[in-house]
Design a protein around this motif. Structure first.
Motif, short mmCIF file in Angstrom:
data_model
loop_
_atom_site.label_atom_id
_atom_site.label_comp_id
_atom_site.label_asym_id
_atom_site.label_seq_id
_atom_site.Cartn_x
_atom_site.Cartn_y
_atom_site.Cartn_z
N ALA A 33 -10.37 -2.43 -4.34
CA ALA A 33 -10.56 -1.17 -3.63
C ALA A 33 -9.29 -0.72 -2.92
O ALA A 33 -9.12 0.47 -2.64
CB ALA A 33 -11.71 -1.28 -2.63
N GLN A 34 -8.38 -1.63 -2.66
CA GLN A 34 -7.12 -1.28 -2.01
C GLN A 34 -6.00 -1.04 -3.02
O GLN A 34 -4.90 -0.66 -2.64
CB GLN A 34 -6.71 -2.37 -1.02
CG GLN A 34 -7.66 -2.49 0.15
CD GLN A 34 -7.29 -3.60 1.10
OE1 GLN A 34 -6.41 -4.42 0.83
NE2 GLN A 34 -7.97 -3.65 2.23
N SER A 35 -6.26 -1.27 -4.29
CA SER A 35 -5.27 -1.00 -5.33
C SER A 35 -5.20 0.50 -5.56
O SER A 35 -6.19 1.20 -5.43
CB SER A 35 -5.65 -1.72 -6.63
OG SER A 35 -5.66 -3.11 -6.43
N LYS A 36 -4.01 1.00 -5.90
CA LYS A 36 -3.87 2.44 -6.12
C LYS A 36 -2.68 2.76 -7.01
O LYS A 36 -1.76 1.96 -7.16
CB LYS A 36 -3.76 3.18 -4.81
CG LYS A 36 -2.68 2.69 -3.89
CD LYS A 36 -2.75 3.38 -2.55
CE LYS A 36 -2.61 2.37 -1.45
NZ LYS A 36 -2.69 2.90 -0.13
N SER A 58 -0.78 -9.38 -3.55
CA SER A 58 -0.55 -7.95 -3.79
C SER A 58 0.79 -7.75 -4.46
O SER A 58 1.76 -8.43 -4.16
CB SER A 58 -0.57 -7.17 -2.47
OG SER A 58 -1.84 -7.23 -1.89
N THR A 67 0.26 -0.02 -6.61
CA THR A 67 -0.07 -1.19 -5.77
C THR A 67 -1.30 -1.84 -6.39
O THR A 67 -2.30 -1.17 -6.62
CB THR A 67 -0.38 -0.77 -4.32
OG1 THR A 67 0.76 -0.12 -3.77
CG2 THR A 67 -0.73 -1.97 -3.47
N HIS A 111 1.56 -9.74 1.38
CA HIS A 111 0.50 -10.67 0.99
C HIS A 111 0.79 -11.10 -0.43
O HIS A 111 0.96 -10.29 -1.32
CB HIS A 111 -0.86 -9.97 1.09
CG HIS A 111 -2.01 -10.88 0.84
ND1 HIS A 111 -2.34 -11.32 -0.41
CD2 HIS A 111 -2.90 -11.44 1.69
CE1 HIS A 111 -3.40 -12.11 -0.33
NE2 HIS A 111 -3.76 -12.20 0.94
N ARG A 116 -8.54 -7.56 -4.01
CA ARG A 116 -9.01 -6.40 -3.23
C ARG A 116 -8.79 -5.14 -4.06
O ARG A 116 -7.93 -4.32 -3.75
CB ARG A 116 -8.26 -6.31 -1.92
CG ARG A 116 -8.53 -7.46 -0.99
CD ARG A 116 -7.81 -7.28 0.30
NE ARG A 116 -8.20 -8.33 1.23
CZ ARG A 116 -7.68 -8.50 2.41
NH1 ARG A 116 -6.76 -7.66 2.84
NH2 ARG A 116 -8.09 -9.47 3.19
N ARG A 173 -0.09 6.18 -7.70
CA ARG A 173 0.31 7.53 -7.29
C ARG A 173 1.36 8.02 -8.28
O ARG A 173 2.33 7.31 -8.57
CB ARG A 173 0.90 7.52 -5.89
CG ARG A 173 1.36 8.89 -5.47
CD ARG A 173 1.96 8.90 -4.10
NE ARG A 173 2.51 10.22 -3.87
CZ ARG A 173 2.46 10.83 -2.71
NH1 ARG A 173 1.90 10.26 -1.68
NH2 ARG A 173 2.99 12.03 -2.58
N ASN A 200 -3.85 -5.37 -6.21
CA ASN A 200 -4.29 -6.62 -5.61
C ASN A 200 -5.59 -7.02 -6.31
O ASN A 200 -6.62 -6.40 -6.09
CB ASN A 200 -4.53 -6.46 -4.10
CG ASN A 200 -4.90 -7.77 -3.44
OD1 ASN A 200 -5.50 -8.65 -4.06
ND2 ASN A 200 -4.54 -7.91 -2.18
N ASN A 229 3.55 -4.55 -5.80
CA ASN A 229 3.94 -3.14 -5.80
C ASN A 229 4.93 -2.92 -6.94
O ASN A 229 5.82 -3.74 -7.16
CB ASN A 229 4.63 -2.77 -4.48
CG ASN A 229 3.69 -2.92 -3.31
OD1 ASN A 229 2.55 -2.52 -3.37
ND2 ASN A 229 4.18 -3.51 -2.24
#
Length: 71
Positions: free
Chosen positions: A55-58, A13, A48, A10, A53, A60, A50, A15
């Protein structure tokens, strides 16, 4: 921290993989009232993001605890 970015499937987004040879993971704390600095020499990280969105970002981060050095 150095990052290598690549667009995800997408377009909004992104990475990122952290480039360990160009990055550092350090910390500062106190033990028995005496400040000290430390670092981890081995770790990996992946991000990651976005903006549409969140809530979908993270993020690690995996740390090899045996690579800790304090000074």
């Amino acid at each position: 921290m150095a990052l290598a970015a690549a667009p995800a499937a997408h377009a909004a987004s992104w990475n990122w993989n952290v480039i360990p040879s160009k990055s550092s993971l350090t910390f500062k704390t106190k033990q028995l009232g005496h400040p000290f600095t430390g670092m981890f020499s081995r770790f990996t990280s992946y991000i990651t993001f976005n903006p549409h969105r969140l809530a979908q970002s993270k993020v690690r981060v995996d740390i090899d605890a045996n690579s800790v050095m304090a000074f």
